[in-house]
Design a protein around this motif. Structure first.
Motif, mmCIF file in Angstrom:
data_model
loop_
_atom_site.group_PDB
_atom_site.id
_atom_site.type_symbol
_atom_site.label_atom_id
_atom_site.label_comp_id
_atom_site.label_asym_id
_atom_site.label_seq_id
_atom_site.Cartn_x
_atom_site.Cartn_y
_atom_site.Cartn_z
ATOM 1 N N ALA A 29 0.738 -1.473 0.039
ATOM 2 C CA ALA A 29 0.045 0.151 0.077
ATOM 3 C C ALA A 29 0.737 1.182 0.059
ATOM 4 O O ALA A 29 0.715 2.326 -0.713
ATOM 5 C CB ALA A 29 -0.972 -0.016 1.286
ATOM 6 N N ASN A 30 2.053 1.149 0.627
ATOM 7 C CA ASN A 30 2.784 2.396 0.793
ATOM 8 C C ASN A 30 3.592 2.588 -0.656
ATOM 9 O O ASN A 30 4.194 3.773 -0.791
ATOM 10 C CB ASN A 30 3.969 2.036 1.996
ATOM 11 C CG ASN A 30 3.348 2.519 3.195
ATOM 12 O OD1 ASN A 30 2.419 2.760 3.416
ATOM 13 N ND2 ASN A 30 3.979 1.712 4.165
ATOM 14 N N LEU A 31 3.706 1.651 -1.409
ATOM 15 C CA LEU A 31 4.223 1.590 -2.775
ATOM 16 C C LEU A 31 3.449 2.068 -3.848
ATOM 17 O O LEU A 31 3.564 1.982 -4.959
ATOM 18 C CB LEU A 31 5.010 0.309 -3.052
ATOM 19 C CG LEU A 31 6.410 -0.083 -2.194
ATOM 20 C CD1 LEU A 31 6.610 -1.382 -2.411
ATOM 21 C CD2 LEU A 31 7.507 0.951 -2.235
ATOM 22 N N GLY A 32 2.275 2.315 -3.468
ATOM 23 C CA GLY A 32 1.192 2.788 -4.392
ATOM 24 C C GLY A 32 0.409 1.782 -4.977
ATOM 25 O O GLY A 32 -0.498 1.928 -5.886
ATOM 26 N N TYR A 33 0.283 0.354 -4.341
ATOM 27 C CA TYR A 33 -0.428 -0.657 -4.754
ATOM 28 C C TYR A 33 -1.895 -0.752 -4.216
ATOM 29 O O TYR A 33 -2.057 -0.279 -3.166
ATOM 30 C CB TYR A 33 0.063 -2.123 -4.326
ATOM 31 C CG TYR A 33 1.476 -2.639 -5.205
ATOM 32 C CD1 TYR A 33 1.181 -3.612 -6.250
ATOM 33 C CD2 TYR A 33 2.630 -1.914 -5.058
ATOM 34 C CE1 TYR A 33 2.119 -3.906 -6.887
ATOM 35 C CE2 TYR A 33 3.556 -2.286 -5.987
ATOM 36 C CZ TYR A 33 3.564 -3.295 -6.890
ATOM 37 O OH TYR A 33 4.707 -3.789 -7.540
#
Length: 346
Positions: A29-33
């Motif tokens: 989630a932090n990586l934009g997924y």
């Protein structure tokens, strides 16, 4: 390329396996997924949990489009192959992060069947080079990237300033302490005289130990509390029936597996003691974060001989790795490599 992962119901989040999976969801989630299914849930009721996970799986069909990718955490029980087929039918790609291989873990699936299942993925993240080599030997045809070690997200910190000359030298072992899984624990009383064994977990049968002088059984302690409170010198990575070799199914699994407790020990700032043939032995050696041994009976002579300078350097090196696993460094690095490869292919 849009990037997704798939969450599920976790009936409890304190186990090592679920902790690793929920941490990975956070990192993704932090990586934009984006989550392709339903929001992560924690229902203990198996029926409700099954329904929530199933609905999330079915939602993938309406979320994934052409050129999208989705990250799956394996094993995902009966849904794994189904989700792979849905994703490919929609023109997307699947990235698989391996947690456990059923061929080794529970031996309920043959290597041939497991490889056939994993070949439904487009790219996989394996624990280490040993696991990667085994998968390739078994005819896994897809790209495999090495994770190196599991990240460990936690706000808890261990600020203890431990010195090697503090008496006695304390070695912790955390996990399942039952006789059936770890018979080696019940043979240790005959080889300990120069150090103290600190045990954390469920199932330890104190009645099977005659000489209790060198054993301190702490029972189950939640991982966040353990990180903050543990006061010891080393964390032990060992499995199986014997003190002279990691034997049995669990011991053999160490040759290709990254135990999540390694990351927990690192989070506690504990240098490691690990079997020389374990897959993570090379990681310990290369990063100078512990000692590798052939047999547990070597510890009585090895531990007292470690100099203060050597131990302090191990602690500093552990703290550096601690910063990395606390930030999601290792999964981020693996996924960056995968994404770069996928972008080149498009």
């Amino acid at each position: 390329m849009r990037k997704f992962y798939l969450s599920k119901n976790y009936n409890e989040i304190n186990s090592a396996g679920n902790k690793a999976k929920t941490d990975i969801e956070t990192i993704l989630a932090n990586l934009g997924y984006k989550n392709a299914g339903l929001a992560q849930t924690h229902y203990s009721n198996k029926v409700i949990g099954f329904i929530m996970t199933l609905i999330g799986v079915l939602k993938v069909f309406f979320t994934i489009s052409k050129n999208d990718c989705i990250v799956l955490q394996y094993p995902f029980k009966k849904y794994y192959t189904f989700i792979c087929h849905i994703t490919h039918a929609k023109g997307g790609k699947v990235i698989t992060i391996i947690h456990d291989l059923g061929t080794f873990r529970r031996k309920k699936i043959s290597a041939k069947k497991e490889i056939k299942r994993l070949n439904n993925s487009d790219c996989l993240v394996a624990h280490n080079c040993n696991m990667k080599n085994w998968l390739q030997t078994q005819k896994l045809k897809k790209t495999i990237i090495e994770l190196e070690i599991f990240d460990y997200l936690s706000s808890s910190k261990n600020n203890k300033n431990i010195k090697i000359k503090t008496s006695p030298i304390r070695v912790i072992y955390a996990g399942s302490l039952g006789y059936k899984k770890n018979k080696f624990l019940y043979k240790m009383e005959h080889i300990i005289s120069e150090w103290q064994f600190e045990l954390y977990g469920n199932g330890f049968d104190n009645n099977k130990i005659t000489n209790k002088e060198h054993f301190n059984y702490n029972g189950f302690v939640p991982s966040e509390q353990l990180i903050e409170d543990v006061c010891a010198h080393f964390g032990l990575i060992w499995d199986g029936d014997s003190i002279s070799i990691c034997s049995g199914n669990y011991g053999e699994y160490l040759k290709i597996n990254n135990p999540h407790k390694v990351s927990l020990y690192i989070k506690c700032n504990l240098p490691l003691i690990i079997w020389k043939e374990a897959a993570l032995a090379s990681f310990v050696t290369n990063n100078q974060i512990g000692i590798c041994i052939n047999s547990l009976d070597e510890l009585d002579s090895i531990l007292p001989s470690i100099s203060a300078e050597t131990y302090d350097q191990m602690r500093e090196n552990i703290k550096n790795i601690n910063k990395k696993i606390s930030s999601g460094y290792y999964l981020t690095k693996a996924l960056t490599e995968i994404e770069n490869n996928m972008n080149k292919q498009n």
